[in-house]
Design an enzyme around this catalytic site. Sequence first.
Site, mmCIF file in Angstrom:
data_model
loop_
_atom_site.group_PDB
_atom_site.id
_atom_site.type_symbol
_atom_site.label_atom_id
_atom_site.label_comp_id
_atom_site.label_asym_id
_atom_site.label_seq_id
_atom_site.Cartn_x
_atom_site.Cartn_y
_atom_site.Cartn_z
ATOM 1 N N LYS A 150 12.295 3.466 1.161
ATOM 2 C CA LYS A 150 12.244 2.861 2.475
ATOM 3 C C LYS A 150 12.646 1.381 2.346
ATOM 4 C CE LYS A 150 8.462 0.859 3.796
ATOM 5 N NZ LYS A 150 7.967 -0.296 3.035
ATOM 6 N N HIS A 180 5.654 6.821 0.105
ATOM 7 C CA HIS A 180 4.623 7.041 -0.919
ATOM 8 C C HIS A 180 3.246 7.334 -0.310
ATOM 9 C CE1 HIS A 180 3.493 2.820 -0.335
ATOM 10 N NE2 HIS A 180 2.391 3.071 -1.002
ATOM 11 N N LYS A 184 -0.439 10.252 -1.338
ATOM 12 C CA LYS A 184 -1.863 9.913 -1.476
ATOM 13 C C LYS A 184 -2.713 11.134 -1.149
ATOM 14 C CE LYS A 184 -1.128 5.090 -0.176
ATOM 15 N NZ LYS A 184 -1.385 4.299 -1.374
ATOM 16 N N GLU A 218 -4.507 -4.960 4.600
ATOM 17 C CA GLU A 218 -4.339 -5.393 3.209
ATOM 18 C C GLU A 218 -4.847 -6.817 3.069
ATOM 19 O OE1 GLU A 218 -0.567 -3.828 1.274
ATOM 20 O OE2 GLU A 218 0.112 -4.388 3.269
ATOM 21 N N ASP A 237 8.083 -2.597 8.198
ATOM 22 C CA ASP A 237 7.596 -2.340 6.849
ATOM 23 C C ASP A 237 6.603 -1.170 6.807
ATOM 24 O OD1 ASP A 237 7.371 -3.027 4.067
ATOM 25 O OD2 ASP A 237 5.415 -3.914 4.485
ATOM 26 N N HIS A 242 4.934 4.648 6.992
ATOM 27 C CA HIS A 242 3.593 5.026 6.536
ATOM 28 C C HIS A 242 2.638 5.425 7.673
ATOM 29 C CE1 HIS A 242 5.198 3.590 2.923
ATOM 30 N NE2 HIS A 242 4.798 2.344 2.967
ATOM 31 N N LYS A 342 -1.178 -8.026 6.793
ATOM 32 C CA LYS A 342 -1.365 -8.636 5.473
ATOM 33 C C LYS A 342 -2.437 -9.705 5.620
ATOM 34 C CE LYS A 342 2.577 -7.049 3.388
ATOM 35 N NZ LYS A 342 2.368 -6.009 2.399
HETATM 36 C C1 BG6 Z 1 4.862 -0.656 1.035
HETATM 37 C C2 BG6 Z 1 5.077 -1.875 1.858
HETATM 38 O O1 BG6 Z 1 5.728 0.372 1.441
HETATM 39 O O2 BG6 Z 1 3.521 -0.233 1.185
HETATM 40 C C3 BG6 Z 1 4.147 -2.982 1.408
HETATM 41 O O3 BG6 Z 1 6.435 -2.312 1.736
HETATM 42 C C4 BG6 Z 1 2.719 -2.501 1.436
HETATM 43 O O4 BG6 Z 1 4.303 -4.142 2.210
HETATM 44 C C5 BG6 Z 1 2.574 -1.165 0.707
HETATM 45 O O5 BG6 Z 1 1.924 -3.474 0.788
HETATM 46 C C6 BG6 Z 1 1.203 -0.578 0.921
HETATM 47 O O6 BG6 Z 1 1.039 0.517 0.074
HETATM 48 P P1 BG6 Z 1 -0.349 0.812 -0.627
HETATM 49 O O7 BG6 Z 1 -0.132 2.083 -1.369
HETATM 50 O O8 BG6 Z 1 -0.632 -0.370 -1.515
HETATM 51 O O9 BG6 Z 1 -1.325 0.927 0.481
#
Ligand code: BG6
Length: 490
Positions: A150, A180, A184, A218, A237, A242, A342
């Site tokens: 992505k 990704h 999970k 996050e 993003d 996601h 963030k």
């Molecule tokens: C990524 C984003 O795809 O996913 C990041 O580009 C983000 O900005 C991350 O921090 C979050 O993934 P995870 O697995 O850490 O929750």
Amino acid sequence: MIFGARGDLTKRLLTPALYNLTAPELLPDGFRVLGVDHNAGDDAAFGKDLAAAMRALIGNTANEASEPHLDKTRWAWLQQRLGYLTGDFEDPQTYGALAARLAEHAGGKRHGVIFYLATSPRFFGDIVDQLGKAGLVDQASGFRRVVIEKPFGHDLASARALNRRILKRLDESQIYRIDHFLGKETVRNIMAVRFANSVFEAVWNRHNIDHVQITAAETVGVEERGAYYDQAGALRDMLPNHLFQLLGMVAMEPPNSLSADAIRAEKARAIEAIEVQTPTAALANSVRGQYRAGKAGGRALPAYRAAENVSRRSHTETYVALKLGIDNWRWAGVPFYLRTGKAMSGRDTEVVIQFKAPPSQPFQQALNRAPSQLVLQLQPHEGLSLAFDVKQPGADVRLERVWMDFRYADYFKAAPGTGYETLIYDVMIGDQTLFKKADEIEASWRAVQPFMTAWSKGGVVHGYAAGTNGPSQADALLARDGRVWHEVGS
Ligand code: BG6
């Protein structure tokens, strides 16, 4: 073959994932990694570089993927299989050199090849074209699969153009558009909970559910990714990829079977049913924020605008909250509130299913609080909690809110994971269930496009101090509907 082998993704996620796959011995003996990037280097330097990156990650408890110690034997097994090729992604000679390395390794035997595009998205189309022209995706001597990271496009038009372009060189069955989050455990568990237990599925609709909240909070800031992030922003993003995948898992109809096609079709249908708002509605149904200096995740964080490779006058959002609707029979009238940010107060990725109040409420006390809730927690502690009211013991009828908690860690000994392990393994065995099809990606962009259009013309990006939960306007987005966000980290 990893394109972008010297990049952040390879170091932080792909290498740990490959290393984690050596524990259950899921990589075959003939397994090799060939890294390709424009930096000068050789096999040994590449191996040393990744070894250093692994040592930095191992034992870092903030990283869920990390083991307490690096297993030297397993790492040595992997390191001796790492190779490197310096090459420009746009130069046809790179692909000639790749073909030569492949032929040398294969020694005339059948072999499968995965091309992993862990590069800046601007190279995706070019690399696929070059692979095609060089005959590298021809499957006569074994499978040839391409993993595309992505962001897949930066809006609807570019996503469509990229799909058209890669489909000229590849068959859909060779394309693995990765997200990704789908690797999970708890994300996949949403399906298991819903479709293996009639107790949940029976109430999973607009008759019983008041609204749904999806949060990905996050504590980290933009870190070293300013150049990418300042162009992308929180919406691009995290949302169409996601968070929409989570929404898809929560909202989809039961698939006819567990085949990749059946699951992907239902998930795509749910995403396609997200209401496409007018730009005016989109402005009213969204809140953007950008973090200022503060303290998040136990450390001082400078303002977003002070980060490396970020414009000092940037208006890019690092926080976004949206209100969406899903226009189908199951979900009509049930708002889905999505937020991500963030530099927030805690790391917390969760889905909250807020049930409706009973049709008639005899308990005065219960009138003042949220009815039962189901919280599906993805990070940091994978699990599921059901909140409901019970009567306190005693002569009086007094209610108490209790939680029924299930934590993965209490029941199962889960190996550390990045989310990439299972996905890489699935590419190796040719299972596309957890990868996105072209239509799903395009439907996701279609749903977020009105927000991007509206924001390009107006609206405000509110400041919020790092370590807080985004701008207060995001609370107002729910308050106007008489609702509140589930507390981050609770
Ligand atoms: C990524 C984003 O795809 O996913 C990041 O580009 C983000 O900005 C991350 O921090 C979050 O993934 P995870 O697995 O850490 O929750």
